[in-house]
Write an enzyme that holds these catalytic residues in place. Structure first.
Site, PDB file in Angstrom:
ATOM      1  N   GLY A 149       0.830  -1.198   0.000  1.00  0.00           N
ATOM      2  CA  GLY A 149       0.000   0.000   0.000  1.00  0.00           C
ATOM      3  C   GLY A 149       0.868   1.252   0.000  1.00  0.00           C
ATOM      4  CB  SER A 150       0.239   4.638   1.245  1.00  0.00           C
ATOM      5  OG  SER A 150      -0.988   4.723   0.558  1.00  0.00           O
ATOM      6  CB  THR A 151       4.402   1.406   3.567  1.00  0.00           C
ATOM      7  OG1 THR A 151       4.123   0.180   2.890  1.00  0.00           O
ATOM      8  CG2 THR A 151       3.492   1.508   4.776  1.00  0.00           C
ATOM      9  CE  LYS A 192       0.567   6.678  -2.051  1.00  0.00           C
ATOM     10  NZ  LYS A 192      -0.558   7.255  -1.282  1.00  0.00           N
TER      11      LYS A 192
END
Lengths: 656, 375
Positions: free
Chosen positions: A318-320, A322
């Site tokens: 997920g956004s980790t 990014k």
């Protein structure tokens, strides 16, 4: 040179004659020796052979201990009574086994297996039939000994895990040696215990020790008359972990009732500070021989307690993720810290609209804001420009897509997709739309919590990829250091200092700025940096479904990765909560805060002010029952803190 | 193929030597079968079958070693030696472990023990070197420099494996060939002194377990579980064989696995338990026959190279047999030396048979045509 020269020739002939005489003399002496053995002393030797009642009994070695960083034994041995059968002294093995089972009131054994085991070794050697029997059995056997010829008791060390299911995935378990290990030629015998999982498996050669033996004289019924001589066994070496039991227990406590994993690393050395996976299991039954029903219960349990989610659980990051995309974008010059991109709540690409998690959009954002607010649209655009293969290259530099190399078995590699991979796997070309998903850690991307801990540790330590290590040193049974493990640098991401600085500052604001997604990880006195993540398990259509109405297994996973203190990092944390429903900021971030809080309370001692939430959690760890009696000096909480905390707790309870 | 049809060559083919060897070999394979036979399940392992296969390979090797003039070997002596050395050097690099030392190289299903092949290569090279070194009044110390050097290189490599026993056999073979080559009395005296001086040095270099074996031999009660146990069990096996033995496959010491290394180092104990004093003396007689017959060949050899070559091969057989038999009967400390032609082991068997082929070869060409006066 022909043998023409008389002199040499004669010399040679003389030597040959002497050689002949020597041959005759030596073999003559041998013949004489044989005569004295086989004719002169024949009677003596045959009676020794007939009554070869001198038996060599193997003494299995005591396995080494596993201690926590402060010396608390996490894995120990205790004496236990085993029921042993010597096949030679029984009339029929199967009947004796059955009779033993009824007379001693023990469950029937697998006769066929035991018979097979008995065939592979001398008949005078005992077979362990029951391990760790209770005193009722001991008494029953003593009283009915005459009815059970060949059955006896033996005291041997039994592997125990005094804290039960504590750190069970890391410590692992032992079991009877089987199959390939028996045939590997490393000297294992049927009935020996061997590490099967976790540290017990990975460090088997260190923990095992060397078997001893004793020569015992027995009578014709196999009863032991006396021990003639004894060669002591050599105890296995002990492992001293880098893990502090208190922090580990705290981490496990944080996950109580959830499914997920927590990993905490020391960023500059790769030392594992805690590695928790829930649900967990109790390794004790394995040591005494796990029963069929127990094993079945474990393997069919709902949330797979035997799996070490920290390195066997593969989740979309997920956004980790990014963090990785941001590093790639800065390094490749796709964005600068000042360039801005517009987020209107969604991004149209091809025929599809890719949504940002924030329906209203973030407006015009730079990289810092995009990370702080976890803006999806920003990273869609960046990802599109990078392309999947460039993203993958940076992901690999962060150690993703391959095992971290921690000394534990069955570590999963995760998955970092590339166009070549997709061609190979599905024989399909890569579609640019898929790159957008990859940029925000969705799509095919899979990582383990341990890998993500490495990613955030690399942000903290300046880009060094280290092998996570949970064993600090190996000690001999006498406490001498046999092996001291040094940090194992596997590579370097090769990132510019400015890039790392940008990311670190953004992660600081994720937690500390007013509108950051990870505010619930904020500590009052120490700066925590982190990144939230919410891994979609189920792709929703146009109509949003409220989480509460979704089946559990379709709910999102919550991620949080963190490091602290931001300026001089001591701890890197990675947390995943399976099917949490809510995002990483809501469910995982508070756990990271509590863990960091507790960590600093342990390391800074009295000077450190715990938060209220951290204190509550700490109290619950303090009140956990430790090992029954053995080690009172290692109570769960630092002594200086617990009284104070307890007093305040009581005061608060009084108020409510 | 002129050699093939040469009647004289065939007439001088030593059938007795071959027959003696084949008898020992057959008894050996039979005993390997017994040693690896499991009476309780009536199962046997494939060791005996593999031993027979190796014997066939060895027989081919033996025949090949007979068909050409052995003197051609002299030219290639250094080549063989270099090849053997390469294999030996490969052992610590690629070799496989077994029982705490690294002695074998694996080529697919075949494992090779390079120290065995090296033995033959060294014998050929030493024969060549000593052949060219003669001196009226005997070899001087300086004549021994090169032979000593070429011996010590493999010896040190083998000591490193570690394989104390085999390294020792190398030295014994070297010493035997040196004595045949004829050192001067002064050299001989110096060598004896040097050997005596080397003993304490060697003892200080021994690994604890090796030292333990020697102290155990001197006093078996010290370690009745380890090496002492082996010797006691071996003596029980041999002694209980009595005059006529317990019968094939009926030795209890063997069948109940009291004996260690039944099919390799302690195979003689298995044989003696089954066939008794009569069998054991018969087997020893076969070795004496083999060696004495071989010495006759050495004596009749037409030139120095052949004599040295045959003597080296025989010295190897003699020392291995003497050490192994001495060890199993409790007269010598336990070192891992197998009984030649008898114990299980492919590399050793094939090398020994090729060596024997060379002895037969030397005998066949003791009076080749060109040396005979024309009628």
């Amino acid at each position: 040179m022909p043998l023409s020269s008389r002199e040499t020739s004669n010399g040679l002939r003389r030597t040959v004659v002497i050689a002949g005489l020597i041959v005759v003399a030596v073999f003559g002496a041998l013949g004489a020796r044989l005569y004295s053995l086989q004719v002169g002393e024949a009677e003596r030797w045959s009676s020794l052979s007939e009554n070869n009642r001198i038996r060599l009994q193997r003494i299995p070695p005591t396995r080494g201990l596993i201690l926590d960083a402060r010396g608390t034994p996490l894995v120990d041995n205790r004496p236990a009574y085993d029921v042993v059968i010597v096949p030679e002294d029984t009339k029929d093995l199967a009947t004796t086994l059955n009779r033993a089972s009824t007379l001693l009131d023990l469950p029937p054994t697998n006769t066929e297996n035991l018979k097979k085991a008995a065939r592979k070794r001398p008949a005078y050697e005992g077979l362990t039939v029951y391990r760790d029997v209770g005193w009722e059995t001991v008494v029953a056997l003593e009283t009915r000994q005459l009815e059970l010829p060949g059955v006896s008791l033996e005291v041997g060390p039994l592997r125990t895990y005094p804290f039960g299911d504590f750190a069970s995935h890391l410590l692992g378990y032992v079991g009877e040696v089987s199959g390939s290990d028996l045939e590997s030629g490393s000297g294992y015998r049927m009935g020996d215990l061997i590490g099967k999982f976790g540290a017990e498996r990975a460090w088997e050669s260190y923990l095992r020790g060397v078997a001893g033996g004793q020569q015992i004289e027995v009578d014709s019924l196999g009863r032991r008359l006396r021990v003639l001589s004894r060669a002591a066994e050599t105890r296995g070496n002990s492992l001293v972990l880098t893990i502090d039991r208190r922090l580990q227990q705290f981490a496990e406590q944080l996950l109580e009732g959830k499914e997920g994993a927590i990993v905490a690393l020391r960023p500059d050395t790769g030392e594992v500070l805690a590695m928790a996976s829930q649900p967990s299991f109790d390794p004790n039954p394995f040591a005494r021989g796990i029963r069929q029903d127990e094993w079945k219960a474990l393997t069919s349990a709902k949330y797979d307690p035997l799996s070490n989610r920290a390195l066997q659980g593969q989740y979309p990051p997920g956004s980790t993720f990014k963090i990785v995309t941001a590093a790639a974008a800065l390094e490749e010059g796709i964005v600068t810290p000042f360039s801005r991109l517009y987020c209107g709540g969604s991004y149209r690409f091809g025929k599809r609209r890719y949504r940002c998690w924030k329906r209203g959009g973030h407006g015009s954002v730079n990289l810092h804001d995009a990370l702080v607010h976890s803006c999806d649209v920003y990273f869609y655009q960046v990802g599109k420009q990078l392309g999947v293969d460039t993203i993958a290259e940076y992901a690999h530099r962060f150690g993703l897509g391959k095992p971290t190399g921690i000394a534990l078995t069955n570590e999963k590699p995760g998955l970092i997709p590339t166009s070549a991979w997709k061609k190979r796997r599905f024989n399909e070309p890569w579609y640019s739309g898929e790159t957008l998903s990859v940029a925000i850690g969705q799509g095919y991307v899979l990582t383990t919590p341990l890998q993500m801990a490495n990613v955030v540790a690399m942000v903290a330590n300046g880009g060094k990829l280290l092998r996570p290590q949970y064993v600090g040193r190996v000690e001999s049974p006498h406490g001498e250091v046999v092996e001291q493990l040094e940090p194992d640098v596997l590579g370097d991401a090769g990132l510019r200092r400015s890039t790392l600085h940008q990311i670190r500052e953004a992660l600081r604001d994720v937690v500390n700025s007013r509108r950051g997604t990870g505010q619930r990880s904020k500590l009052p006195t120490i700066d925590v940096g982190g990144k939230t993540g919410t891994a979609q398990v189920f792709k929703m259509g146009r109509k949003a479904v409220k989480t509460e109405h979704m089946a559990r297994h379709l709910r999102d996973h919550a991620w949080f990765v963190a490091f602290a203190p931001v300026d001089e990092p001591e701890i890197a944390i990675s947390i995943v909560i399976e099917h949490a429903g809510k995002g990483g900021g809501a469910t995982a971030a508070p756990l990271a805060r509590d863990l960091a809080d507790f960590y600093f309370a342990l390391t800074r001692g009295r000077d450190y002010q715990l938060t209220d939430a951290g204190r509550d959690a700490a109290v619950s760890v303090a009140s956990l029952s430790g090992p029954p009696t053995a080690h009172p000096e290692t109570e769960a909480m630092p002594v200086e803190m617990s009284d104070d905390v307890r007093a305040r707790m009581l005061a608060r309870r009084g108020r409510s | 193929m002129r050699l093939m049809v040469d009647r004289r060559l065939i007439a001088h083919f030593d059938g007795l030597l071959l027959l003696t060897t084949l008898t020992i070999l057959g008894l050996g394979a039979m005993t390997v079968y017994s040693a690896t036979y499991d009476a309780s399940s009536a199962m046997h392992t494939s060791h005996a079958w593999r031993q027979a296969t190796w014997a066939s390979v060895g027989l081919v090797g033996l025949l090949v070693a007979v068909f050409f003039d052995y003197r051609k070997l002299e030219r290639y002596a250094f080549l063989f030696y270099a090849a053997g050395l390469c294999l030996l050097i490969a052992v610590p690099l690629f070799g496989s472990m077994g029982g705490g030392s690294r002695r074998w190289l694996s080529f697919g299903p075949v494992t090779l023990q390079p120290s065995e092949t090296m033995k033959l290569a060294l014998i050929i090279l030493l024969a060549r070197l000593f052949h060219h070194r003669t001196h009226p009044g005997g070899l001087r110390l300086r004549d021994l420099a090169v032979p000593t050097a070429v011996t010590m290189v493999p010896v040190l490599l083998i000591l490193g494996q570690p394989d104390l026993g085999t390294a020792g056999v190398f030295l014994f073979v070297f010493a035997s060939m040196l004595l045949l080559a004829g050192p001067s009395p002064g050299t001989l005296g110096l060598l004896v002194l040097a050997a005596l001086g080397a003993v304490p040095l060697l003892l200080s270099q021994l690994k604890p377990y090796q030292l333990k074996r020697i102290t155990t031999f001197l006093n078996p009660e010290l370690d009745p579980l380890g090496a002492g146990y082996h010797v006691i069990q071996s003596k029980i096996a041999i002694g209980s064989g009595g005059l006529t033995g317990r019968g094939y496959l009926h030795g209890t010491q063997n069948q109940l696995n009291f004996l260690p290394e039944q099919h390799t180092d302690f195979i003689f104990s298995v044989f003696s338990e089954e066939w008794g004093f009569v069998g054991a003396i018969g087997l020893i007689g076969l070795y004496v026959l083999l060696l004495v017959r071989g010495l006759v060949v050495v004596n009749r050899a037409k030139e120095r190279f052949g004599a040295l070559l045959a003597f080296g091969v025989l010295a190897n057989v003699f020392w291995q047999a003497a050490i192994n038999l001495g060890m199993t009967t409790g007269m010598l400390p336990v070192v891992g030396i197998t009984l030649p032609f008898f114990s299980y082991g492919g590399s050793s068997l094939v090398t020994l048979m090729v060596g024997l082929g060379l002895v037969i070869n030397v005998n066949m060409r003791r009076n080749s045509r060109d040396r005979l006066p024309r009628l």
